[in-house]
Design a protein around this motif. Structure first.
Motif, PDB file in Angstrom:
ATOM      1  N   THR A 158      31.782  18.392  22.324  1.00  0.00           N
ATOM      2  CA  THR A 158      31.514  17.387  23.349  1.00  0.00           C
ATOM      3  C   THR A 158      30.469  16.376  22.885  1.00  0.00           C
ATOM      4  O   THR A 158      29.669  16.650  21.985  1.00  0.00           O
ATOM      5  CB  THR A 158      30.991  18.037  24.646  1.00  0.00           C
ATOM      6  N   HIS A 159      30.505  15.217  23.521  1.00  0.00           N
ATOM      7  CA  HIS A 159      29.378  14.305  23.432  1.00  0.00           C
ATOM      8  C   HIS A 159      28.269  14.885  24.304  1.00  0.00           C
ATOM      9  O   HIS A 159      28.447  15.933  24.936  1.00  0.00           O
ATOM     10  CB  HIS A 159      29.787  12.910  23.927  1.00  0.00           C
ATOM     11  N   ALA A 160      27.120  14.230  24.340  1.00  0.00           N
ATOM     12  CA  ALA A 160      26.007  14.714  25.162  1.00  0.00           C
ATOM     13  C   ALA A 160      26.456  14.868  26.611  1.00  0.00           C
ATOM     14  O   ALA A 160      27.026  13.943  27.197  1.00  0.00           O
ATOM     15  CB  ALA A 160      24.827  13.749  25.074  1.00  0.00           C
ATOM     16  N   THR A 161      26.234  16.050  27.161  1.00  0.00           N
ATOM     17  CA  THR A 161      26.616  16.331  28.541  1.00  0.00           C
ATOM     18  C   THR A 161      25.646  17.343  29.121  1.00  0.00           C
ATOM     19  O   THR A 161      24.840  17.933  28.401  1.00  0.00           O
ATOM     20  CB  THR A 161      28.066  16.865  28.596  1.00  0.00           C
ATOM     21  N   MET A 162      25.725  17.579  30.413  1.00  0.00           N
ATOM     22  CA  MET A 162      24.801  18.481  31.076  1.00  0.00           C
ATOM     23  C   MET A 162      25.254  19.935  30.932  1.00  0.00           C
ATOM     24  O   MET A 162      26.451  20.234  30.974  1.00  0.00           O
ATOM     25  CB  MET A 162      24.683  18.131  32.560  1.00  0.00           C
TER      26      MET A 162
END
Length: 283
Positions: free
Chosen positions: A247-251
């Protein structure tokens, strides 16, 4: 940083020699790097305790070892090691402390770091601590982290710190300031952590599975950097395949919700593997 030589030794041997976790652990015990009961090391507790002290030194907060998010390396497989390398990463057990607007985030877990980063080059029983400062940028300290000499040196250093104090007054505060002046610890919730994630899923090889996974990710606003599928040679409907998502930056909360939704779909075989990705500024 990498502050447990036993775990770093195991992960290094797994990558460089293709050995299983169990075989590397047995060798670490034979060499005296791991205890007869290695759980304190391999489940992240030792790293957590050291991180708690480093956090206090860095931020002047009270020690709070019980507030640290912990994951060990016992579930890391040789497949994870190979997948990380194929994607340009190396797996390390990291302790990370970060001061945020909502408090201090402390976490210990297996982490993928870029192959060309400095911390990825720290192998064997060597330890490394990286500090990111406002003026000097990133500083890296590297040294031995397991074995008789390293342990004896650390113990002697602690005894020396005690010897520098006198009853009722510590002339040289070992935590950077007298204990009564340490600030109360404010915890930043782990679910608020934001970063990249590696997610490995073993699923039943049938139509619609890939679309379902993509839908669960989209529902939680997770942007994917890459998707890789590995299917077995046989095309039988009963066969399994491995799907790897980056993933790209995510929570953190979004990833947990998406994985939980996927587990309820009925096509997942075994537990999903989720490994966080750190991309250090210094390469």
């Amino acid at each position: 940083g990498i502050v447990n030589g036993t775990c770093n030794y195991i992960l290094t041997r797994m990558e460089k020699e293709g050995l299983s976790f169990a075989d590397c652990l047995k060798e670490a015990q034979r060499l005296g790097y791991a205890e007869a009961d290695p759980s304190f090391d391999i489940e992240g507790n030792d790293t957590g305790h050291k991180l708690a002290i480093l956090t206090t030194l860095a931020f002047g907060s009270q020690i709070s070892a019980d507030e640290i998010y912990l994951e060990g390396i016992s579930n890391i497989t040789i497949d994870d090691i190979h997948a990380a390398h194929d994607l340009g990463y190396r797996i390390k057990l990291l302790g990370v402390a970060l001061k945020t607007a909502t408090g201090i985030e402390q976490r210990v877990h297996p982490t993928m770091v870029p192959l060309n980063s400095v911390i990825a080059q720290v192998d064997g029983v060597t330890n490394a601590v990286a500090l990111e400062s406002d003026i000097l940028g990133e500083l890296l300290m590297v040294g031995p982290g397991a074995g008789g000499n390293a342990t004896a040196s650390a113990v002697l250093g602690d005894i020396t710190d005690i010897a520098k104090s006198r009853p009722g007054a510590q002339q040289v505060p070992v935590l950077g300031r007298p204990a009564h002046l340490l600030e109360p610890y404010a915890k930043a919730e782990m679910t608020r952590h934001e970063g990249g994630y590696f997610i490995r899923l073993t699923v039943v090889d049938r139509a619609g599975v890939f679309a379902s996974i993509a839908t669960r990710m989209a529902e939680n606003a997770i942007s994917l950097e890459s998707i890789v599928q590995h299917a077995k040679p046989s095309a039988s409907e009963d066969e399994s395949k491995t799907i790897i998502l980056v993933t790209h930056a995510t929570m953190e909360s979004a990833v947990r919700q998406a994985v939980s939704a996927i587990k309820g779909e009925g096509y997942l075989l075994g537990e999903p593997q989720v490994i966080r990705i750190e991309r250090p500024k210094t390469a």
